[in-house]
Design an enzyme around this catalytic site. Structure first.
Site, PDB file in Angstrom:
ATOM      1  N   GLY A  15      61.557  51.776 -86.421  1.00  0.00           N
ATOM      2  CA  GLY A  15      60.664  52.660 -85.335  1.00  0.00           C
ATOM      3  C   GLY A  15      59.885  53.709 -85.879  1.00  0.00           C
ATOM      4  CB  VAL A  27      55.277  60.552-100.546  1.00  0.00           C
ATOM      5  CG1 VAL A  27      55.094  59.607-102.062  1.00  0.00           C
ATOM      6  CG2 VAL A  27      56.486  60.477 -99.865  1.00  0.00           C
ATOM      7  NE  ARG A  29      46.896  66.385 -99.778  1.00  0.00           N
ATOM      8  CZ  ARG A  29      46.187  66.991 -98.899  1.00  0.00           C
ATOM      9  NH1 ARG A  29      46.865  68.039 -98.482  1.00  0.00           N
ATOM     10  NH2 ARG A  29      44.972  66.207 -98.642  1.00  0.00           N
ATOM     11  NE  ARG A  76      62.182  47.468 -84.815  1.00  0.00           N
ATOM     12  CZ  ARG A  76      62.662  48.732 -84.771  1.00  0.00           C
ATOM     13  NH1 ARG A  76      63.601  48.950 -85.889  1.00  0.00           N
ATOM     14  NH2 ARG A  76      62.557  49.522 -83.875  1.00  0.00           N
ATOM     15  CG  ASP A 107      70.759  53.024 -89.220  1.00  0.00           C
ATOM     16  OD1 ASP A 107      69.785  52.648 -88.651  1.00  0.00           O
ATOM     17  OD2 ASP A 107      71.996  53.292 -88.644  1.00  0.00           O
ATOM     18  N   GLY A 108      68.722  51.083 -90.929  1.00  0.00           N
ATOM     19  CA  GLY A 108      68.187  49.774 -91.240  1.00  0.00           C
ATOM     20  C   GLY A 108      67.370  49.674 -92.424  1.00  0.00           C
ATOM     21  CB  SER A 109      64.353  51.420 -93.358  1.00  0.00           C
ATOM     22  OG  SER A 109      63.674  51.141 -92.092  1.00  0.00           O
ATOM     23  CB  THR A 130      65.208  57.787 -86.749  1.00  0.00           C
ATOM     24  OG1 THR A 130      65.723  57.441 -85.273  1.00  0.00           O
ATOM     25  CG2 THR A 130      66.237  58.438 -87.439  1.00  0.00           C
ATOM     26  CG  ASP A 134      70.536  57.253 -85.089  1.00  0.00           C
ATOM     27  OD1 ASP A 134      69.673  57.336 -85.909  1.00  0.00           O
ATOM     28  OD2 ASP A 134      70.413  56.246 -84.450  1.00  0.00           O
ATOM     29  NE  ARG A 167      61.985  62.958 -53.544  1.00  0.00           N
ATOM     30  CZ  ARG A 167      60.690  63.163 -53.263  1.00  0.00           C
ATOM     31  NH1 ARG A 167      59.702  62.896 -54.538  1.00  0.00           N
ATOM     32  NH2 ARG A 167      59.914  62.442 -52.474  1.00  0.00           N
ATOM     33  NE  ARG A 176      69.163  50.829 -79.220  1.00  0.00           N
ATOM     34  CZ  ARG A 176      68.034  50.819 -79.556  1.00  0.00           C
ATOM     35  NH1 ARG A 176      67.172  51.009 -78.478  1.00  0.00           N
ATOM     36  NH2 ARG A 176      67.727  50.883 -80.848  1.00  0.00           N
ATOM     37  CB  ALA A 191      70.248  68.747 -67.409  1.00  0.00           C
ATOM     38  CB  SER A 220      65.831  70.613 -57.276  1.00  0.00           C
ATOM     39  OG  SER A 220      65.683  71.467 -58.104  1.00  0.00           O
ATOM     40  CD  GLU A 227      67.232  54.122 -74.994  1.00  0.00           C
ATOM     41  OE1 GLU A 227      66.529  53.457 -75.311  1.00  0.00           O
ATOM     42  OE2 GLU A 227      67.574  54.669 -76.239  1.00  0.00           O
TER      43      GLU A 227
HETATM   44  P1  ATP Z   1      65.173  52.573 -86.139  1.00  0.00           P
HETATM   45  O1  ATP Z   1      66.211  53.753 -86.301  1.00  0.00           O
HETATM   46  O2  ATP Z   1      63.919  53.249 -85.812  1.00  0.00           O
HETATM   47  O3  ATP Z   1      65.704  51.097 -85.553  1.00  0.00           O
HETATM   48  P2  ATP Z   1      65.450  51.412 -88.671  1.00  0.00           P
HETATM   49  O4  ATP Z   1      65.142  51.519 -90.190  1.00  0.00           O
HETATM   50  O5  ATP Z   1      67.119  51.215 -88.450  1.00  0.00           O
HETATM   51  O6  ATP Z   1      64.884  51.958 -87.879  1.00  0.00           O
HETATM   52  P3  ATP Z   1      65.608  48.237 -88.414  1.00  0.00           P
HETATM   53  O7  ATP Z   1      64.803  47.374 -87.728  1.00  0.00           O
HETATM   54  O8  ATP Z   1      67.310  48.321 -88.445  1.00  0.00           O
HETATM   55  O9  ATP Z   1      64.970  49.871 -88.220  1.00  0.00           O
HETATM   56  O10 ATP Z   1      65.511  48.123 -90.075  1.00  0.00           O
HETATM   57  C1  ATP Z   1      64.200  47.916 -90.695  1.00  0.00           C
HETATM   58  C2  ATP Z   1      63.880  46.965 -91.438  1.00  0.00           C
HETATM   59  O11 ATP Z   1      64.851  47.153 -92.691  1.00  0.00           O
HETATM   60  C3  ATP Z   1      64.132  45.417 -91.187  1.00  0.00           C
HETATM   61  O12 ATP Z   1      63.059  44.952 -90.201  1.00  0.00           O
HETATM   62  C4  ATP Z   1      64.387  44.650 -92.205  1.00  0.00           C
HETATM   63  O13 ATP Z   1      63.175  44.217 -92.937  1.00  0.00           O
HETATM   64  C5  ATP Z   1      65.000  45.735 -93.181  1.00  0.00           C
HETATM   65  N1  ATP Z   1      66.500  45.605 -93.250  1.00  0.00           N
HETATM   66  C6  ATP Z   1      67.349  46.084 -92.418  1.00  0.00           C
HETATM   67  N2  ATP Z   1      68.618  45.446 -92.816  1.00  0.00           N
HETATM   68  C7  ATP Z   1      68.610  44.707 -93.784  1.00  0.00           C
HETATM   69  C8  ATP Z   1      69.430  43.974 -94.440  1.00  0.00           C
HETATM   70  N3  ATP Z   1      70.628  43.924 -94.137  1.00  0.00           N
HETATM   71  N4  ATP Z   1      68.812  43.184 -95.523  1.00  0.00           N
HETATM   72  C9  ATP Z   1      67.737  43.259 -95.928  1.00  0.00           C
HETATM   73  N5  ATP Z   1      66.720  43.957 -95.016  1.00  0.00           N
HETATM   74  C10 ATP Z   1      67.222  44.659 -94.031  1.00  0.00           C
END
Ligand code: ATP
Length: 328
Positions: A15, A27, A29, A76, A107-109, A130, A134, A167, A176, A191, A220, A227
């Site tokens: 994201g 990076v 520069r 992704r 973290d996925g990346s 992000t 988190d 309201r 999430r 709030a 109000s 989420e």
């Molecule tokens: P956000 O927090 O916004 O979701 P993110 O970096 O956690 O960002 P993800 O969609 O979870 O987003 O991961 C980004 C990309 O990283 C994925 O589309 C994929 O290409 C790669 N990736 C994630 N997990 C793995 C994995 N186990 N092995 C290889 N590539 C991965």
């Protein structure tokens, strides 16, 4: 250990978040400062697989520091999750002479980077981008501060209409798995209640708090809902529940959605991005790899990817108490 690197690639993945552009600029520069070539990689890991690279110099990132989103685009990539995809990615990096990567994402990346590093021993450094904040190993992720300011401004506006019509508003914000945004904007925007994924405050307590605020003369009310709030009801279900149990309230819902990710980065995020970019490139040059750059007590720090990915960023419980006291 010093490492001789002549070309570094930078990409944004997952994201998007405000401050990613400022990090790319930093990076690029920092590479120029150390006489290293820098390649921008489009669309995250997908761009490595497609060989979609562009050489970048200090002037190619001019006018970028104040822009939201990411000029390198984000994606992704399903293909990068496969062995064949990563083989293709490695082949393309070698062909282009790119010897190390800076990955700006969540973290996925970082999991993707870790897998890639394990397979090919390819030097990688991560920058946490992000809005959810988190990620373990940094007090702030890129984009979080901007998102807080964006959301507070919007809730201020919602309060104008809420108080004009007596309201109750349920405002859903991103988060999430983490309540950092909800908790901070809830306090910042005054709030009455804040519902987050980490704590189950209970529906009865919510009603109790709304009754109290009505009795104390408030005309109000705003309830900020993350989420993934632990009560397990979405904002529309919460609206129905409160309307059934408190007929005196006219309830409205506002789901803020993707606007929370947009807009120019705050000054804090611009400075953080600049610092993280410098730290990421210089750490690679020092021979380090497989770390995420972070900030702790205003000092730049490195956390191994596996800890950043597995660790949990905890909410500050003191804020829960402050929020309680403030809604008196
Ligand atoms: P956000 O927090 O916004 O979701 P993110 O970096 O956690 O960002 P993800 O969609 O979870 O987003 O991961 C980004 C990309 O990283 C994925 O589309 C994929 O290409 C790669 N990736 C994630 N997990 C793995 C994995 N186990 N092995 C290889 N590539 C991965």
């Amino acid at each position: 250990m010093q490492r001789t690197i002549k070309k570094i690639g930078v990409l944004t993945s997952g994201g998007d978040a405000p401050g990613m552009n400022a990090a790319i600029r930093s990076v690029v520069r920092t590479c120029a400062y150390h006489n290293i070539k820098c390649y921008g990689i489009y669309r995250g890991y997908e761009g490595i697989i497609d060989g979609d690279f562009v050489e970048m110099g200090p002037r190619s990132v001019k006018g970028l520091i104040n822009k939201g989103g990411t000029m390198l685009k984000s994606a992704r990539s399903k293909t990068f999750r496969t062995k064949e995809g990563r083989q293709l990615a490695h082949d393309n990096l070698i062909k282009a002479g790119i010897e190390a990567l800076v990955v700006i994402g969540g973290d996925g990346s970082f999991t993707g980077s870790m897998v890639f590093n394990e397979e090919y021993n390819f030097p990688v450094m991560g920058i946490p981008g992000t809005i959810d904040n988190d990620i373990f190993g940094t007090s702030h992720t890129l984009g979080y501060d901007t998102a807080l300011n964006t959301v507070v401004e919007v809730i201020d506006k919602i309060r104008d209409t809420a108080s004009s019509h007596n309201r109750l508003f349920f405002v859903e914000v991103m988060g999430r798995d983490a309540g950092h945004i909800a908790l901070n904007v809830g306090i910042g925007a005054g709030a009455e209640e804040i519902l987050i994924p980490e704590e189950d405050l209970g529906l009865e307590r919510l009603l109790e708090s709304l009754r109290r605020s009505k009795q104390s003369g408030k005309s109000s009310s705003i309830v900020v809902v993350a989420e993934g709030d632990k009560i397990g009801k979405n904002v529309f279900e919460l609206k129905d529940y409160v309307e059934e149990n408190m007929t005196e309230y006219e309830v409205r819902v506002s789901v803020l959605g993707h606007m929370q990710r947009g807009g120019p980065p705050s000054c804090f995020d611009r400075v953080l991005a600049s610092r993280m970019g410098v730290k990421a490139v210089e750490s690679l040059l020092e021979g380090k790899s497989n770390y995420m750059v972070g900030i702790k007590n205003d000092v730049m720090d490195l956390t191994p990817f596996d800890q950043a990915v597995k660790g949990k960023s905890k909410i500050n419980k003191e804020l829960l108490r402050v929020s309680d006291i403030m809604s008196t």
